[in-house]
Scaffold this motif. Sequence first.
Motif, short mmCIF file in Angstrom:
data_model
loop_
_atom_site.label_atom_id
_atom_site.label_comp_id
_atom_site.label_asym_id
_atom_site.label_seq_id
_atom_site.Cartn_x
_atom_site.Cartn_y
_atom_site.Cartn_z
N ARG A 128 0.76 -1.13 -0.17
CA ARG A 128 -0.33 0.45 0.12
C ARG A 128 0.79 1.47 -0.32
O ARG A 128 2.01 1.05 0.51
N ILE A 129 0.08 2.61 -0.24
CA ILE A 129 0.90 3.68 -0.29
C ILE A 129 0.22 4.67 0.16
O ILE A 129 -1.04 4.60 0.04
N ALA A 130 0.82 5.18 1.26
CA ALA A 130 0.35 5.80 2.50
C ALA A 130 0.43 7.40 2.14
O ALA A 130 1.09 7.47 1.48
N TYR A 131 -0.59 7.96 1.60
CA TYR A 131 -1.36 9.51 1.84
C TYR A 131 -1.51 9.95 2.41
O TYR A 131 -2.38 10.65 3.69
N ASN A 132 -0.48 11.06 3.18
CA ASN A 132 -1.20 12.66 4.04
C ASN A 132 0.04 13.51 3.70
O ASN A 132 0.93 13.45 3.42
N PRO A 133 -0.86 14.61 3.42
CA PRO A 133 -0.01 16.31 3.45
C PRO A 133 0.63 16.24 4.92
O PRO A 133 1.76 16.90 4.43
N VAL A 134 0.06 15.67 5.65
CA VAL A 134 1.30 16.35 7.32
C VAL A 134 3.21 15.36 6.38
O VAL A 134 3.73 16.12 6.72
N PHE A 135 3.15 15.00 5.67
CA PHE A 135 3.82 13.97 5.24
C PHE A 135 4.98 14.87 4.89
O PHE A 135 6.25 14.43 4.39
N SER A 136 4.71 16.11 4.14
CA SER A 136 5.77 16.52 3.87
C SER A 136 6.84 17.53 4.61
O SER A 136 6.10 17.46 6.33
N LYS A 137 7.53 17.37 4.30
CA LYS A 137 8.45 17.57 5.47
C LYS A 137 8.72 19.42 5.58
O LYS A 137 9.47 19.63 6.82
N THR A 138 7.87 20.30 4.87
CA THR A 138 8.02 21.93 5.11
C THR A 138 6.48 22.14 5.93
O THR A 138 6.40 22.80 6.14
N CYS A 139 5.55 20.99 6.05
CA CYS A 139 4.45 20.95 6.84
C CYS A 139 4.41 21.04 8.04
O CYS A 139 4.95 19.74 9.05
N GLN A 140 4.14 21.81 8.84
CA GLN A 140 3.91 21.63 10.16
C GLN A 140 2.42 20.97 10.42
O GLN A 140 1.49 22.68 10.43
N GLY A 141 1.93 19.61 10.45
CA GLY A 141 1.20 19.31 10.93
C GLY A 141 0.19 19.50 11.77
O GLY A 141 -1.31 18.58 11.91
N GLY A 142 0.66 19.85 12.89
CA GLY A 142 0.09 19.17 13.91
C GLY A 142 -1.42 20.22 14.19
O GLY A 142 -2.25 19.27 15.13
N ASP A 143 -1.70 21.15 14.20
CA ASP A 143 -3.02 21.49 14.46
C ASP A 143 -3.96 20.74 12.81
O ASP A 143 -5.03 21.44 13.04
N GLN A 144 -3.30 20.72 11.76
CA GLN A 144 -4.02 20.57 10.65
C GLN A 144 -5.48 19.31 10.90
O GLN A 144 -5.07 18.44 11.83
N LYS A 145 -7.20 20.01 10.84
CA LYS A 145 -7.41 18.57 10.70
C LYS A 145 -7.83 17.48 9.95
O LYS A 145 -8.05 16.69 10.20
N LEU A 146 -7.14 17.66 8.98
CA LEU A 146 -7.01 17.04 7.93
C LEU A 146 -5.44 15.95 8.03
O LEU A 146 -4.39 16.79 6.76
N CYS A 147 -5.71 15.23 9.05
CA CYS A 147 -3.78 14.71 9.20
C CYS A 147 -4.05 12.72 9.09
O CYS A 147 -3.70 12.57 9.40
N ASP A 148 -5.26 12.51 8.99
CA ASP A 148 -6.14 10.88 8.80
C ASP A 148 -5.13 10.74 7.92
O ASP A 148 -5.53 10.69 6.29
N THR A 149 -4.52 9.33 7.50
CA THR A 149 -3.87 8.88 6.67
C THR A 149 -4.81 8.23 5.47
O THR A 149 -5.83 7.29 6.51
N LYS A 150 -4.40 8.39 4.69
CA LYS A 150 -5.51 7.01 3.51
C LYS A 150 -4.42 6.50 2.97
O LYS A 150 -3.40 6.87 2.55
N TRP A 151 -5.03 5.92 1.71
CA TRP A 151 -4.29 4.95 1.58
C TRP A 151 -4.32 4.64 -0.17
O TRP A 151 -5.30 4.85 -0.28
N LEU A 152 -3.50 4.47 -0.94
CA LEU A 152 -3.91 3.71 -2.06
C LEU A 152 -3.91 2.37 -2.04
O LEU A 152 -2.64 1.34 -1.39
N ILE A 153 -4.61 1.20 -3.02
CA ILE A 153 -4.77 0.05 -2.05
C ILE A 153 -4.65 -0.64 -3.45
O ILE A 153 -5.24 -0.38 -4.36
N PRO A 154 -3.59 -1.85 -3.48
CA PRO A 154 -3.56 -2.53 -4.80
C PRO A 154 -4.87 -3.14 -5.75
O PRO A 154 -4.95 -3.17 -4.94
N ASN A 155 -5.06 -2.84 -6.52
CA ASN A 155 -5.87 -3.71 -7.30
C ASN A 155 -6.04 -4.82 -7.72
O ASN A 155 -5.12 -5.38 -8.72
N GLN A 156 -6.39 -5.83 -7.34
CA GLN A 156 -4.96 -7.39 -7.58
C GLN A 156 -6.37 -7.76 -8.92
O GLN A 156 -5.68 -8.69 -9.70
N GLU A 157 -7.48 -7.34 -9.10
CA GLU A 157 -8.38 -7.60 -10.18
C GLU A 157 -8.38 -7.52 -10.97
O GLU A 157 -8.85 -7.92 -12.19
#
Length: 365
Positions: free
Chosen positions: A200-229
């Motif tokens: 899986r590939i995790a996606y989250n804007p707070v991963f950015s090295k320049t982002c101070q994401g401690g107080d961001q509302k959108l900080c839950d990680t989402k994922w790109l899921i492989p499509n085996q089918e």
Amino acid sequence: MAETRFDCASNEDIDEIIKQSKPHNTKRNRKYIWNQLEKFCQVRNFVLTAETPTKDIANILKDWSINTRKINGEEYKEYSLKTMWNVTAKMIQEKYFIEHRRDFNLFVDQEFNDARQARNAKRKILQNMLEKRKVSAVAFKSDEYEKMINNCQEKTPEGLQIKFYLIASLQLAWRGGEAVKCLIHYFQEELDHNGKPTGRIAYNPVFSKTCQGGDQKLCDTKWLIPNQESPRRCPVRLYKLLLEKRTDKIKTDRFFITPNPFYQKSGIWYKNCPVGQNHLSIWTKMCARKSGLAINKHKVSNHSSRSTAVSNLLQVGIQEQEVLKITGHVNAASLKPYLQINEEHHSDIVRRLRNYVVIFIKYNK
């Protein structure tokens, strides 16, 4: 006395700094709206002074609700009228409290009830006018979205990016302009406890090295899921393929970059330059047009992917709290504008209702 590293700004200075740093949350700023109100009062011979009775202020706002127009004489759009009325009411309330120490609330007090009713009545009139109504981005049906994805040619630089965008924006419930600001560092390959890739590939804007994401509302990680089918539609495969096409000369951290028109001769697919915002903003509409969808009857934009994601999740029975983790909304009420019941979904609801009625009658016999 030795100099200190701390500044000596007073509370008044701090309040002024906060006030100046606040962004405008309306398309038309407060100064513009107040200038329009002053011109309106001048034409109507209205005055807003310390001696103006509260009843007269309410009548001014009531008249303003129905008769305000653009500079060229056209009607405002419904949501613009709502914003202008609300901003006007707040500014009048602030003006009389700060300058004249008169305290009243235009959104609650009974004296301003007729003004609020006039605003609501004008909004209903504008909502009945198709060109003035606020239209949400259309949610595509599953087969429509499938057709759009299949029409993308991943063997071309732009086709590969658009195909990934259509799949990722649906899976991650991206906002309309989120892809423009998307950075490489928002994605990270997920590892298990043993340090091995999970696929899986995790996606989250707070991963950015320049982002101070401690107080961001959108900080839950989402994922790109492989499509085996369906490997051809696998977002993880497309993501890795896009990274492979980036050469060492590409220094920009933007994920979506400008295709090289001479890629067939040079073998270099992309330039060291982000895709223009105006061009990226029409990707969904462009794909919908090429797929033969009736885009003239509905509002189609990049936000349609988010609308499609929310509608599909809710229609298949996913709980609202789970949907909120994907979309990043604050509460469930924010999801209502996205839930668009199409003919197929409505027929399914009626079918379930009929089955319930039949079972209920049999049980009670």
